[in-house]
Design a protein around this motif. Structure first.
Motif, PDB file in Angstrom:
ATOM      1  N   UNK A 147      -8.601   9.617  -0.531  1.00 54.40           N
ATOM      2  CA  UNK A 147      -8.342  10.505   0.599  1.00 54.40           C
ATOM      3  C   UNK A 147      -8.768   9.824   1.900  1.00 54.40           C
ATOM      4  N   UNK A 148      -7.833   9.755   2.842  1.00 51.73           N
ATOM      5  CA  UNK A 148      -8.158   9.133   4.122  1.00 51.73           C
ATOM      6  C   UNK A 148      -7.553   9.947   5.270  1.00 51.73           C
ATOM      7  N   UNK A 149      -7.426   9.357   6.448  1.00 49.00           N
ATOM      8  CA  UNK A 149      -7.276  10.145   7.679  1.00 49.00           C
ATOM      9  C   UNK A 149      -5.856  10.282   8.207  1.00 49.00           C
ATOM     10  N   UNK A 150      -4.844  10.074   7.344  1.00 49.49           N
ATOM     11  CA  UNK A 150      -3.449  10.131   7.788  1.00 49.49           C
ATOM     12  C   UNK A 150      -2.651  11.015   6.843  1.00 49.49           C
ATOM     13  N   UNK A 151      -1.712  11.785   7.401  1.00 53.29           N
ATOM     14  CA  UNK A 151      -0.761  12.513   6.573  1.00 53.29           C
ATOM     15  C   UNK A 151       0.514  12.771   7.345  1.00 53.29           C
ATOM     16  N   UNK A 152       1.495  13.320   6.624  1.00 52.92           N
ATOM     17  CA  UNK A 152       2.749  13.793   7.209  1.00 52.92           C
ATOM     18  C   UNK A 152       2.948  15.224   6.740  1.00 52.92           C
ATOM     19  N   UNK A 153       3.005  16.166   7.650  1.00 59.62           N
ATOM     20  CA  UNK A 153       3.244  17.546   7.255  1.00 59.62           C
ATOM     21  C   UNK A 153       4.717  17.720   6.892  1.00 59.62           C
ATOM     22  N   UNK A 154       5.003  18.654   5.996  1.00 60.45           N
ATOM     23  CA  UNK A 154       6.369  18.895   5.520  1.00 60.45           C
ATOM     24  C   UNK A 154       7.305  19.179   6.696  1.00 60.45           C
ATOM     25  N   UNK A 155       8.401  18.449   6.771  1.00 65.05           N
ATOM     26  CA  UNK A 155       9.395  18.523   7.848  1.00 65.05           C
ATOM     27  C   UNK A 155       8.864  18.001   9.184  1.00 65.05           C
ATOM     28  N   UNK A 156       7.630  17.533   9.233  1.00 63.03           N
ATOM     29  CA  UNK A 156       7.100  16.973  10.471  1.00 63.03           C
ATOM     30  C   UNK A 156       7.046  17.954  11.618  1.00 63.03           C
ATOM     31  N   UNK A 157       6.942  19.230  11.308  1.00 65.73           N
ATOM     32  CA  UNK A 157       6.930  20.248  12.361  1.00 65.73           C
ATOM     33  C   UNK A 157       5.661  21.081  12.264  1.00 65.73           C
ATOM     34  N   UNK A 158       4.971  21.237  13.399  1.00 64.39           N
ATOM     35  CA  UNK A 158       3.759  22.052  13.444  1.00 64.39           C
ATOM     36  C   UNK A 158       3.546  22.528  14.874  1.00 64.39           C
ATOM     37  N   UNK A 197      -4.840   0.662  -3.288  1.00 60.14           N
ATOM     38  CA  UNK A 197      -3.408   0.581  -2.935  1.00 60.14           C
ATOM     39  C   UNK A 197      -2.680   1.919  -3.024  1.00 60.14           C
ATOM     40  N   UNK A 198      -3.323   2.949  -3.559  1.00 54.88           N
ATOM     41  CA  UNK A 198      -2.655   4.234  -3.780  1.00 54.88           C
ATOM     42  C   UNK A 198      -3.498   5.369  -3.210  1.00 54.88           C
ATOM     43  N   UNK A 199      -2.907   6.162  -2.303  1.00 57.60           N
ATOM     44  CA  UNK A 199      -3.632   7.257  -1.667  1.00 57.60           C
ATOM     45  C   UNK A 199      -2.838   8.557  -1.732  1.00 57.60           C
ATOM     46  N   UNK A 200      -3.562   9.662  -1.636  1.00 60.50           N
ATOM     47  CA  UNK A 200      -2.986  10.999  -1.734  1.00 60.50           C
ATOM     48  C   UNK A 200      -3.421  11.840  -0.537  1.00 60.50           C
ATOM     49  N   UNK A 201      -2.536  12.748  -0.094  1.00 57.75           N
ATOM     50  CA  UNK A 201      -2.904  13.630   1.019  1.00 57.75           C
ATOM     51  C   UNK A 201      -2.091  14.916   0.991  1.00 57.75           C
ATOM     52  N   UNK A 202      -2.476  15.827   1.842  1.00 55.00           N
ATOM     53  CA  UNK A 202      -1.788  17.108   2.062  1.00 55.00           C
ATOM     54  C   UNK A 202      -0.391  16.889   2.628  1.00 55.00           C
ATOM     55  N   UNK A 203       0.562  17.707   2.141  1.00 55.07           N
ATOM     56  CA  UNK A 203       1.911  17.734   2.720  1.00 55.07           C
ATOM     57  C   UNK A 203       2.328  19.171   3.037  1.00 55.07           C
ATOM     58  N   UNK A 204       2.302  20.041   2.025  1.00 48.78           N
ATOM     59  CA  UNK A 204       2.633  21.460   2.226  1.00 48.78           C
ATOM     60  C   UNK A 204       2.314  22.225   0.951  1.00 48.78           C
ATOM     61  N   UNK A 253       0.869  -1.180   0.000  1.00 48.96           N
ATOM     62  CA  UNK A 253       0.000   0.000   0.000  1.00 48.96           C
ATOM     63  C   UNK A 253       0.909   1.233   0.000  1.00 48.96           C
ATOM     64  N   UNK A 254       0.612   2.193  -0.865  1.00 52.58           N
ATOM     65  CA  UNK A 254       1.508   3.334  -1.065  1.00 52.58           C
ATOM     66  C   UNK A 254       0.742   4.633  -0.867  1.00 52.58           C
ATOM     67  N   UNK A 255       1.309   5.522  -0.074  1.00 51.97           N
ATOM     68  CA  UNK A 255       0.674   6.781   0.312  1.00 51.97           C
ATOM     69  C   UNK A 255       1.568   7.936  -0.128  1.00 51.97           C
ATOM     70  N   UNK A 256       1.026   8.849  -0.927  1.00 47.93           N
ATOM     71  CA  UNK A 256       1.777   9.984  -1.456  1.00 47.93           C
ATOM     72  C   UNK A 256       1.288  11.281  -0.831  1.00 47.93           C
ATOM     73  N   UNK A 257       2.195  12.012  -0.184  1.00 49.14           N
ATOM     74  CA  UNK A 257       1.891  13.314   0.407  1.00 49.14           C
ATOM     75  C   UNK A 257       2.302  14.404  -0.576  1.00 49.14           C
ATOM     76  N   UNK A 258       1.377  15.300  -0.921  1.00 49.65           N
ATOM     77  CA  UNK A 258       1.546  16.217  -2.049  1.00 49.65           C
ATOM     78  C   UNK A 258       1.858  17.654  -1.639  1.00 49.65           C
ATOM     79  N   UNK A 259       2.758  18.277  -2.425  1.00 52.27           N
ATOM     80  CA  UNK A 259       2.869  19.731  -2.442  1.00 52.27           C
ATOM     81  C   UNK A 259       1.752  20.290  -3.321  1.00 52.27           C
ATOM     82  N   UNK A 268      10.727  23.824   6.832  1.00 48.45           N
ATOM     83  CA  UNK A 268       9.894  23.898   8.035  1.00 48.45           C
ATOM     84  C   UNK A 268       8.841  25.003   7.938  1.00 48.45           C
ATOM     85  N   UNK A 269       8.018  24.990   6.902  1.00 49.42           N
ATOM     86  CA  UNK A 269       7.101  26.115   6.671  1.00 49.42           C
ATOM     87  C   UNK A 269       6.042  26.292   7.746  1.00 49.42           C
ATOM     88  N   UNK A 270       5.761  25.256   8.509  1.00 50.90           N
ATOM     89  CA  UNK A 270       4.660  25.350   9.480  1.00 50.90           C
ATOM     90  C   UNK A 270       5.126  25.289  10.926  1.00 50.90           C
TER      91      UNK A 270
END
Length: 386
Positions: free
Chosen positions: A239-250, A195-202, A164-170, A209-211
């Motif tokens: 679209x589902x309920x998991x993401x990784x924000x850019x640089x992992x900082x918030x 098997x393929x999902x997309x989500x917010x990244x930055x 299963x592959x998850x892509x976090x998008x700019x 570290x934009x956020x």
């Protein structure tokens, strides 16, 4: 005298002062000579923590209290173990309240902990910083998404391993943003959503570290912008309920904005006591140390589940990937959920930091997951409690 504080189960501010716990709620102040040593508020349990059978897991609870106390946890008597009290309790629900009471004095303490039935033993491939493959598809208008070399390779991984592959998008890169991307492939996105999902990244790659200092409105704006475009060109199915924000900082407000957008699962590195990027959202050093060992923790105040990535593939040499993953278990911290993380840029020969063995690195990490008994499952399903 050392002092620290955290949000208690009812969001009352709880302070630990010189080993004693006191709760301040309005004008009332209650001093309690009783405290949970383990588990901690927000701990998440799973099958790797014991014998999970019929939706129930027995755990050991450790309590700090005076030696002359008579302690019970959820009614089960606790035994003095030389420096703490210990009791065995059963977790049988997603959310469980543990109440330790000194039966002599009536003093008590509570923590909330969680049980995930289908978390341990699964893995996914998670890829950050995605945007260039979409620009290529837009420019070339392939007959299929998977004629794009990057997506074509990921399809090979899925076919070969079931990954299963998850892509976090700019949202944007030079000369292209998501609003430019065609919706002509929407049916194909939906057909591959298993098997393929997309989500917010930055919003974009730079600045770094934009956020890290961003408030609720800024994160929510960018999150909604990207989610809206994904919904337009690919459909809600991806679209589902998991993401990784850019640089992992918030900030806590930033993580709250993502939670309100639907991202109740947030992934990072949670580094501490080293020189690596923190990627720890708003968590304190103590929380990061705890999560780094446990790989998962639920912030009860914010209703967010944090999960630690098990490896950042592109930061390792090919020959070091298997030893790195082996080391988790050797150090006594085998990942319950194996999150294999990498970044899109290293796939491309035109990128200044191109890694010619990008494909081999991913194959090696995924093969390790298979060899060690992990099976493919998205993180959304793994942290789900419905």
């Amino acid at each position: 005298m050392p002092l620290r504080s955290y949000a208690g189960p009812d969001k009352t501010i709880v302070k630990i002062i010189g080993g004693q716990r006191s709760a301040v709620a309005g004008q009332k102040r209650i001093t309690m000579n009783i405290n949970f040593l383990s588990p901690l508020e927000g701990d998440v349990f799973h099958a790797f923590d014991g014998h999970l059978m019929d939706g129930k897991l027995q755990i050991a609870v450790q309590i700090a209290a005076s030696t002359d106390a008579e302690i019970a946890v959820n009614g089960a008597p606790a035994t003095w173990r030389g420096d703490h009290f210990e009791a065995e309790v059963i977790l049988d629900a997603y959310a469980n309240t543990l109440r330790a009471e000194n039966l002599k004095t009536g003093e008590s303490a509570e923590v909330r902990v969680f049980l995930l039935q289908d978390f341990a033993g699964h893995y996914r491939l998670s890829i950050d910083d995605n945007i260039w493959f979409l620009r290529d598809i837009q420019q070339n208008r392939y007959a299929s998404l998977f004629e794009n070399p990057y997506l074509g390779f990921l399809k090979e991984i899925n076919v070969g391993f079931g990954t299963k592959i998850h892509l976090n998008l700019f949202y944007q890169t030079d000369g292209f943003n998501l609003s430019d991307f065609t919706d002509q492939y929407k049916a194909e996105w939906k057909a591959n959503a298993d098997w393929l999902r997309l989500s917010f990244h930055a919003y974009q790659e730079f600045p770094d570290m934009p956020y890290v200092n961003a408030g609720y409105d800024e994160v929510k704006r960018d999150c909604d912008l990207i989610m809206g475009e994904i919904r337009r060109f690919a459909g809600a199915e991806v679209m589902h309920s998991v993401t990784t924000i850019h640089w992992g900082e918030a900030t806590v407000e930033g993580s709250r904005a993502m939670r309100d957008a639907g991202y109740v699962g947030q992934v990072g590195y949670f580094n501490v006591d080293d020189h690596l990027p923190s990627a720890s959202y708003y968590l304190t050093a103590d929380q990061r140390r705890h999560l780094k060992k446990r790989f998962v923790w639920h912030d009860t105040a914010e209703d967010i589940t944090f999960v630690r990535a098990s490896i950042v593939i592109d930061t390792k040499k090919l020959e070091d990937i298997r030893p790195h993953l082996d080391a988790h278990g050797q150090n006594g911290h085998k990942p319950p959920y194996l999150d294999l993380l990498v970044h899109e840029q290293y796939f491309y020969p035109f990128y200044f930091n191109y890694q010619p063995d990008f494909r081999d690195k991913i194959r090696t990490a995924v093969q390790w997951a298979k060899d060690n008994g992990y099976t493919p499952q998205f993180l959304t399903e793994s942290i789900s409690h419905s």
